[in-house]
Design a protein around this motif. Structure first.
Motif, PDB file in Angstrom:
ATOM      1  N   UNK A 134      54.010  36.543  36.990  1.00 24.06           N
ATOM      2  CA  UNK A 134      53.171  35.677  37.818  1.00 24.06           C
ATOM      3  C   UNK A 134      52.025  36.462  38.440  1.00 24.06           C
ATOM      4  N   UNK A 135      52.301  37.662  38.916  1.00 26.86           N
ATOM      5  CA  UNK A 135      51.271  38.505  39.504  1.00 26.86           C
ATOM      6  C   UNK A 135      50.217  38.878  38.462  1.00 26.86           C
ATOM      7  N   UNK A 136      50.668  39.222  37.260  1.00 28.71           N
ATOM      8  CA  UNK A 136      49.721  39.584  36.193  1.00 28.71           C
ATOM      9  C   UNK A 136      48.863  38.391  35.796  1.00 28.71           C
ATOM     10  N   UNK A 137      49.469  37.220  35.677  1.00 33.12           N
ATOM     11  CA  UNK A 137      48.704  36.022  35.314  1.00 33.12           C
ATOM     12  C   UNK A 137      47.711  35.653  36.414  1.00 33.12           C
ATOM     13  N   UNK A 138      48.179  35.645  37.661  1.00 35.82           N
ATOM     14  CA  UNK A 138      47.285  35.335  38.780  1.00 35.82           C
ATOM     15  C   UNK A 138      46.182  36.357  38.936  1.00 35.82           C
ATOM     16  N   UNK A 139      46.535  37.641  38.834  1.00 35.14           N
ATOM     17  CA  UNK A 139      45.527  38.700  38.930  1.00 35.14           C
ATOM     18  C   UNK A 139      44.499  38.601  37.823  1.00 35.14           C
ATOM     19  N   UNK A 140      44.957  38.278  36.609  1.00 33.36           N
ATOM     20  CA  UNK A 140      44.028  38.116  35.499  1.00 33.36           C
ATOM     21  C   UNK A 140      43.073  36.956  35.714  1.00 33.36           C
ATOM     22  N   UNK A 141      43.593  35.836  36.244  1.00 33.94           N
ATOM     23  CA  UNK A 141      42.726  34.687  36.520  1.00 33.94           C
ATOM     24  C   UNK A 141      41.718  34.999  37.620  1.00 33.94           C
ATOM     25  N   UNK A 142      42.162  35.698  38.666  1.00 38.67           N
ATOM     26  CA  UNK A 142      41.226  36.085  39.724  1.00 38.67           C
ATOM     27  C   UNK A 142      40.191  37.074  39.197  1.00 38.67           C
ATOM     28  N   UNK A 143      40.601  37.968  38.321  1.00 41.07           N
ATOM     29  CA  UNK A 143      39.657  38.927  37.742  1.00 41.07           C
ATOM     30  C   UNK A 143      38.601  38.203  36.920  1.00 41.07           C
ATOM     31  N   UNK A 144      39.019  37.183  36.166  1.00 46.50           N
ATOM     32  CA  UNK A 144      38.059  36.420  35.367  1.00 46.50           C
ATOM     33  C   UNK A 144      37.108  35.596  36.231  1.00 46.50           C
ATOM     34  N   UNK A 145      37.599  35.129  37.367  1.00 51.16           N
ATOM     35  CA  UNK A 145      36.795  34.244  38.214  1.00 51.16           C
ATOM     36  C   UNK A 145      36.000  34.983  39.287  1.00 51.16           C
ATOM     37  N   UNK A 146      36.132  36.295  39.355  1.00 49.26           N
ATOM     38  CA  UNK A 146      35.467  37.038  40.433  1.00 49.26           C
ATOM     39  C   UNK A 146      33.951  36.974  40.303  1.00 49.26           C
ATOM     40  N   UNK A 147      33.292  37.293  41.376  1.00 47.19           N
ATOM     41  CA  UNK A 147      31.825  37.356  41.366  1.00 47.19           C
ATOM     42  C   UNK A 147      31.380  38.578  40.604  1.00 47.19           C
ATOM     43  N   UNK A 148      30.400  38.397  39.800  1.00 48.88           N
ATOM     44  CA  UNK A 148      29.909  39.495  38.971  1.00 48.88           C
ATOM     45  C   UNK A 148      28.675  40.156  39.572  1.00 48.88           C
ATOM     46  N   UNK A 149      28.134  39.637  40.644  1.00 47.10           N
ATOM     47  CA  UNK A 149      26.924  40.181  41.244  1.00 47.10           C
ATOM     48  C   UNK A 149      25.912  39.061  41.422  1.00 47.10           C
ATOM     49  N   UNK A 150      24.735  39.412  41.898  1.00 49.71           N
ATOM     50  CA  UNK A 150      23.731  38.367  42.129  1.00 49.71           C
ATOM     51  C   UNK A 150      23.277  37.753  40.816  1.00 49.71           C
ATOM     52  N   UNK A 151      22.980  36.479  40.890  1.00 47.47           N
ATOM     53  CA  UNK A 151      22.501  35.773  39.703  1.00 47.47           C
ATOM     54  C   UNK A 151      21.087  36.240  39.377  1.00 47.47           C
ATOM     55  N   UNK A 152      20.783  36.307  38.119  1.00 48.69           N
ATOM     56  CA  UNK A 152      19.443  36.716  37.700  1.00 48.69           C
ATOM     57  C   UNK A 152      18.470  35.582  37.995  1.00 48.69           C
ATOM     58  N   UNK A 153      17.366  35.919  38.598  1.00 48.88           N
ATOM     59  CA  UNK A 153      16.356  34.914  38.941  1.00 48.88           C
ATOM     60  C   UNK A 153      15.578  34.480  37.716  1.00 48.88           C
ATOM     61  N   UNK A 154      14.807  33.433  37.857  1.00 51.81           N
ATOM     62  CA  UNK A 154      14.023  32.981  36.723  1.00 51.81           C
ATOM     63  C   UNK A 154      12.942  34.003  36.384  1.00 51.81           C
ATOM     64  N   UNK A 155      12.629  34.092  35.122  1.00 50.33           N
ATOM     65  CA  UNK A 155      11.614  35.040  34.666  1.00 50.33           C
ATOM     66  C   UNK A 155      10.242  34.563  35.111  1.00 50.33           C
TER      67      UNK A 155
END
Length: 152
Positions: A96-117
């Motif tokens: 359960x911890x591995x599954x939950x941790x994996x889902x949180x890892x996939x859903x985490x913030x990756x950084x600021x969104x790239x602005x329009x060019x």
């Protein structure tokens, strides 16, 4: 939030492993409310088997996973009941911890969104050219455009 959550997460995991591995062996062996209500109308012998009468529990069937390795709160092949229950609880917590941790890892913030060019290709560092007096750029206009686009 500048603090890392790892001590909290590892502490929670340790408590869950302790509860699943040790304390789960001391759970009640008596039937819960659903089991007892399904036995109303039947007589039950000392081995908790239906000896007579008529009740909904007589129509009970085995689950599709009844012969799986982790069926009945234990691990098939481990003869010690205390160890079997504890190991199945620990394995369940870790999965359960591995599954939950994996889902949180996939859903985490990756950084600021790239602005329009902005489409500038004049070779300047920020994409804006020097003003007419050579004093800078139209950075306030760029800033306003970025805020309007929701990137700042």
């Amino acid at each position: 939030m500048s603090k890392r959550p790892w001590p909290f997460v590892l502490g929670g995991l340790l408590v869950a492993l302790l509860l699943a591995g040790v304390v789960s062996n001391y759970a009640s062996a008596h039937p819960d409310g659903l089991d007892s209500s399904l036995l109303k109308g039947c007589t039950v012998n000392a081995d908790h088997e239906i000896a007579g009468g008529s009740c909904p529990a007589q129509q009970a069937k085995d689950h599709e996973l009844a012969d799986s390795p982790l069926a009945d709160y234990g691990i098939r092949g481990v003869s010690n009941g205390f160890l079997s229950t504890g190991l199945s609880g620990v394995l369940g917590v870790l999965l359960t911890f591995a599954l939950g941790g994996g889902l949180f890892w996939l859903a985490r913030r990756r950084g600021p969104a790239a602005g329009p060019s902005t489409g500038h290709t004049d070779g300047t560092a920020n994409g804006s050219a020097a003003g007419p007096a050579g004093t800078g750029s139209d950075s306030t206009a760029d800033e306003r455009a970025a805020r309007a686009a929701g990137t700042r």
